[in-house]
Design an enzyme around this catalytic site. Structure first.
Site, PDB file in Angstrom:
ATOM      1  N   CYS A 112      54.104  34.966  37.245  1.00  0.00           N
ATOM      2  CA  CYS A 112      54.070  35.849  38.413  1.00  0.00           C
ATOM      3  C   CYS A 112      54.664  35.151  39.646  1.00  0.00           C
ATOM      4  O   CYS A 112      55.876  35.016  39.731  1.00  0.00           O
ATOM      5  CB  CYS A 112      52.648  36.361  38.656  1.00  0.00           C
ATOM      6  SG  CYS A 112      52.604  37.844  39.695  1.00  0.00           S
ATOM      7  N   HIS A 212      51.400  38.666  33.434  1.00  0.00           N
ATOM      8  CA  HIS A 212      50.260  37.749  33.324  1.00  0.00           C
ATOM      9  C   HIS A 212      49.764  37.715  31.873  1.00  0.00           C
ATOM     10  O   HIS A 212      48.811  38.415  31.519  1.00  0.00           O
ATOM     11  CB  HIS A 212      49.122  38.194  34.246  1.00  0.00           C
ATOM     12  CG  HIS A 212      49.314  37.858  35.680  1.00  0.00           C
ATOM     13  ND1 HIS A 212      48.877  36.660  36.229  1.00  0.00           N
ATOM     14  CD2 HIS A 212      49.908  38.546  36.678  1.00  0.00           C
ATOM     15  CE1 HIS A 212      49.174  36.644  37.520  1.00  0.00           C
ATOM     16  NE2 HIS A 212      49.811  37.767  37.815  1.00  0.00           N
ATOM     17  N   GLU A 214      48.010  35.570  30.398  1.00  0.00           N
ATOM     18  CA  GLU A 214      46.642  35.037  30.285  1.00  0.00           C
ATOM     19  C   GLU A 214      45.596  36.150  30.321  1.00  0.00           C
ATOM     20  O   GLU A 214      44.464  35.954  29.854  1.00  0.00           O
ATOM     21  CB  GLU A 214      46.377  34.005  31.391  1.00  0.00           C
ATOM     22  CG  GLU A 214      46.061  34.553  32.768  1.00  0.00           C
ATOM     23  CD  GLU A 214      47.277  35.014  33.559  1.00  0.00           C
ATOM     24  OE1 GLU A 214      47.108  35.415  34.724  1.00  0.00           O
ATOM     25  OE2 GLU A 214      48.397  34.971  33.006  1.00  0.00           O
TER      26      GLU A 214
END
Length: 234
Positions: A112, A212, A214
């Site tokens: 990001c 993202h 994660e």
């Protein structure tokens, strides 16, 4: 058994002051979980520019995490309406850390804000506020909470990301109002959104994405390909 590679993660810092000095730096544990899943050892790095080179020497690689906007002065622009919060202390630390890591040949990974920062530091520019970009019609700031995914990205054929995801297209999440504009001359596009906005970059010892992973890899295993691609750099 060999030791796991040591990965340093950049961190956010709160703007408020407790009266005892600036509060601790930190970031979401989801980054650490994603890195642990590909058998690396994550550690958090406080924003101390004077220690950037020392950190880079000790680490095997660096992950530049998400966060506030990069100050436009770093890519030769004045702030425009729509620019979000900036943190010049974090900018200063991450610039020093990136330069030290690259000089030492340490792999770098951006997520990001990270992809935006890496593009800027390699000589590229950013769109400061995507709602002001007529051609950016995709919803890049989804309202759905993690682990929901939003729009699709298409990988560049032959890219490491395409190889590690095992597909040419994948749905990812999207939580950003800035984006890559002019790409740095040292980097190449590795994925685009349906509206043509560049969503990922690759370079020598470098991989960076606008989404993202994660927040999605546990619920959507195909998105773990992003972490696998980074692991291949080590």
């Amino acid at each position: 058994m060999s030791a796991r590679p040591l990965i340093g993660l950049t961190t956010s810092q709160p703007s408020e002051d407790s009266g005892l000095g600036r509060l601790f730096n930190g970031t979401s544990r989801r980054y650490m979980e994603g890195l642990e899943a590909v058998e690396t050892l994550p550690v958090l790095l406080p924003n101390l520019p004077e220690l950037a080179e020392s950190y880079a020497r000790q680490l095997d690689a660096v992950l530049f995490t998400g966060g506030v906007d990069v100050h436009p002065r770093h890519f030769g622009q004045h702030p425009r309406r729509g620019l979000g919060t900036v943190d010049e202390g974090r900018d200063a630390f991450e610039i020093a850390l990136y330069r030290a890591a690259r000089q030492l040949g340490k792999p770098t990974f951006g997520i990001c804000r990270g992809v935006q920062l890496l593009n800027v530091l390699e000589g590229g520019t950013l769109h400061q506020h995507l709602p002001d970009v007529p051609e950016a019609w995709v919803d890049h700031a989804q309202q759905a909470s993690p682990p929901a995914v939003g729009h699709e990205v298409q990988f560049t054929p032959g890219s490491l990301l395409a190889e590690c995801h095992g597909a040419q297209k994948v749905f990812v999440n999207s939580y950003h109002h800035q984006a890559l504009d002019r790409l740095a001359p040292t980097l190449r596009c590795a994925a685009v959104a349906p509206d043509g906005i560049v969503e990922a970059l690759e370079g020598e010892g470098l991989i960076a994405v606008q989404w993202h992973p994660e927040l999605t890899f546990a619920a959507h295993p195909d998105t773990q390909g992003t972490f696998r691609a980074f692991r291949r750099l080590l």
